[in-house]
Design an enzyme around this catalytic site. Structure first.
Site, PDB file in Angstrom:
ATOM      1  NE  ARG A  43     -11.786  10.207  -3.252  1.00  0.00           N
ATOM      2  CZ  ARG A  43     -11.706  10.711  -2.026  1.00  0.00           C
ATOM      3  NH1 ARG A  43     -12.733  11.329  -1.494  1.00  0.00           N
ATOM      4  NH2 ARG A  43     -10.604  10.591  -1.349  1.00  0.00           N
ATOM      5  CG  ASP A  51       0.680  11.289  -3.891  1.00  0.00           C
ATOM      6  OD1 ASP A  51       1.526  12.207  -3.814  1.00  0.00           O
ATOM      7  OD2 ASP A  51       0.411  10.541  -2.934  1.00  0.00           O
ATOM      8  N   GLY A  89      -1.079   0.066  -0.809  1.00  0.00           N
ATOM      9  CA  GLY A  89      -2.096   0.270  -1.843  1.00  0.00           C
ATOM     10  C   GLY A  89      -1.628   1.184  -2.971  1.00  0.00           C
ATOM     11  CE  LYS A 111      -2.641   7.941  -5.407  1.00  0.00           C
ATOM     12  NZ  LYS A 111      -2.467   7.485  -4.042  1.00  0.00           N
ATOM     13  CB  THR A 127      -2.183  -0.326   3.182  1.00  0.00           C
ATOM     14  OG1 THR A 127      -2.398   0.555   2.072  1.00  0.00           O
ATOM     15  CG2 THR A 127      -2.830   0.237   4.436  1.00  0.00           C
ATOM     16  NE  ARG A 152      -1.421   8.779   4.814  1.00  0.00           N
ATOM     17  CZ  ARG A 152      -1.582   7.470   4.584  1.00  0.00           C
ATOM     18  NH1 ARG A 152      -0.752   6.607   5.152  1.00  0.00           N
ATOM     19  NH2 ARG A 152      -2.548   7.049   3.828  1.00  0.00           N
TER      20      ARG A 152
HETATM   21  C1  R5P Z   1      -0.046   9.629   0.764  1.00  0.00           C
HETATM   22  O1  R5P Z   1      -0.445  10.773   0.669  1.00  0.00           O
HETATM   23  C2  R5P Z   1       1.372   9.271   1.062  1.00  0.00           C
HETATM   24  O2  R5P Z   1       2.266  10.082   0.399  1.00  0.00           O
HETATM   25  C3  R5P Z   1       1.615   7.840   0.684  1.00  0.00           C
HETATM   26  O3  R5P Z   1       1.367   7.696  -0.690  1.00  0.00           O
HETATM   27  C4  R5P Z   1       0.735   6.955   1.460  1.00  0.00           C
HETATM   28  O4  R5P Z   1       0.896   7.217   2.821  1.00  0.00           O
HETATM   29  C5  R5P Z   1       1.019   5.498   1.210  1.00  0.00           C
HETATM   30  O5  R5P Z   1       0.025   4.762   1.840  1.00  0.00           O
HETATM   31  P1  R5P Z   1      -0.359   3.310   1.314  1.00  0.00           P
HETATM   32  O6  R5P Z   1       0.918   2.497   1.245  1.00  0.00           O
HETATM   33  O7  R5P Z   1      -1.298   2.797   2.371  1.00  0.00           O
HETATM   34  O8  R5P Z   1      -1.004   3.442  -0.027  1.00  0.00           O
END
Ligand code: R5P
Length: 329
Positions: A207, A182, A239, A205, A237, A106
């Site tokens: 902000r 997303d 989230g 999403k 995580t 990422r």
């Molecule tokens: C974000 O750009 C990725 O595609 C995933 O949505 C993200 O890595 C998921 O992370 P988390 O489970 O912490 O929200």
């Protein structure tokens, strides 16, 4: 034209090595190939330095190092790098780093001032350590291919997931719709939706203030009275998934399934997932899941193994056969 009937053997057999990050997956890959993992010592010294020693020579051999780079990331990555250098120094003829989940994916661009591009750094380190080639699955961003200057096989587990969904889940769904968590996953989500013959919707999403946590979410598309399959590349995580499931339910979704390639599952992700109104979680074994975490999700969790896919790619790479044609068969 005369064809030689005998096989041309460049290096002798396949030599498989594994780091300590994903022993079950490495074992399954070895079984798929009908090979044994080569013996080696990996020792973490009291001063936190790692040490590697091979039990037998790899001089002139075609060697594959299987090491995923999930947590503890720094240690697993360093272990991979030291193994690559050890093999290089022992005069292996060709070394392939097989990294089912590639860390730092990422960190792929400078999306704000004064930040690193760590994904590029990881690629450089793997190369410098001694890899001639690499194999990985579903990297977060396609540009990772350009971060390496050695050739690689950048694979996807999507066929595996599509087959499972079509056989085990799709027949029981009423009016399914695929929803991407997303917009970054929109294109891959689009492909997945057509592979399971379903329409698509996207979560957007936005902000709302400068506070990174304050986000407004909208669904573009229709989920009302439909069974939803949420798709993403990884759950870290949890989230994003918690928010997405909540939004889907508020928007009138019936059953919700969640499909993702890499079960990174940091912090209390699994506890959060266990509490969600989700019928099934479908993922792969690119990152090992502890028995405790598996138990929390119980029968709702399906883990598809990428071992046959990686094993077949290793076989073909070793024999100098096309990997691309696997996906047309
Ligand atoms: C974000 O750009 C990725 O595609 C995933 O949505 C993200 O890595 C998921 O992370 P988390 O489970 O912490 O929200």
């Amino acid at each position: 034209m005369h064809h030689h009937s005998h096989e041309i053997k460049m290096y002798g057999g396949i030599k498989l090595y594994a780091g300590t990050a994903s022993p079950d997956l490495a074992q399954k890959i070895a079984e798929y190939l009908g090979e044994k993992l080569c013996e080696r010592d990996i020792v973490l010294f009291p001063n936190d330095n790692l040490f590697v020693k091979l039990h037998t020579s790899v001089r002139g051999q075609d060697v594959y190092v299987i090491q995923t780079t999930s947590a503890p990331v720094q240690q697993n990555l360093m272990e991979l790098l030291i193994m690559l250098q050890t093999l290089r120094l022992d005069s292996a003829a060709r070394i392939t780093a097989v990294v089912p989940y590639l860390c730092y994916g990422r960190s792929d661009k400078k999306d704000q001032p004064r930040v690193p591009i760590t994904s590029r750094l990881v690629a450089d380190m793997i190369e410098v350590a001694g890899a001639d080639r690499y194999v990985t699955l579903d990297p977060h961003a396609g540009q990772v291919q350009g971060f390496f200057s050695i050739p690689g096989d950048v694979l996807t587990a999507s066929h595996l997931i599509v087959d499972h969904v079509n056989q085990a889940i799709r027949p029981n769904l009423k009016d399914p719709v695929v929803v991407t968590v997303d917009l970054g996953f929109a294109k891959k989500g689009r492909n997945f939706a057509s592979d399971i013959d379903a329409p698509i919707a996207f979560i957007e999403k936005r902000r709302v203030t400068n506070n990174a946590k304050a986000e407004a979410l909208t669904i573009i598309g229709n989920v009302r009275h439909r069974d939803v399959i949420l798709v993403d590349d990884e759950i870290d995580t949890g989230g994003s998934i918690v928010q997405a499931v909540k939004l889907a339910k508020e928007s009138g979704a019936r059953q919700v399934y969640v499909v993702f390639v890499h079960p990174v599952f940091s912090a209390n992700a699994v506890e959060r997932l266990a509490a969600l109104p989700v019928t099934g979680y479908i993922t792969t074994d690119t990152v090992p899941i502890s028995p405790e975490k598996r138990a929390l999700l119980g029968e709702r969790l399906t883990v598809l193994s990428v071992a046959p896919l990686l094993g077949e790619v290793i076989r073909r790479a070793h024999e100098g056969r096309s990997v691309g044609e696997m996906f047309n068969e």
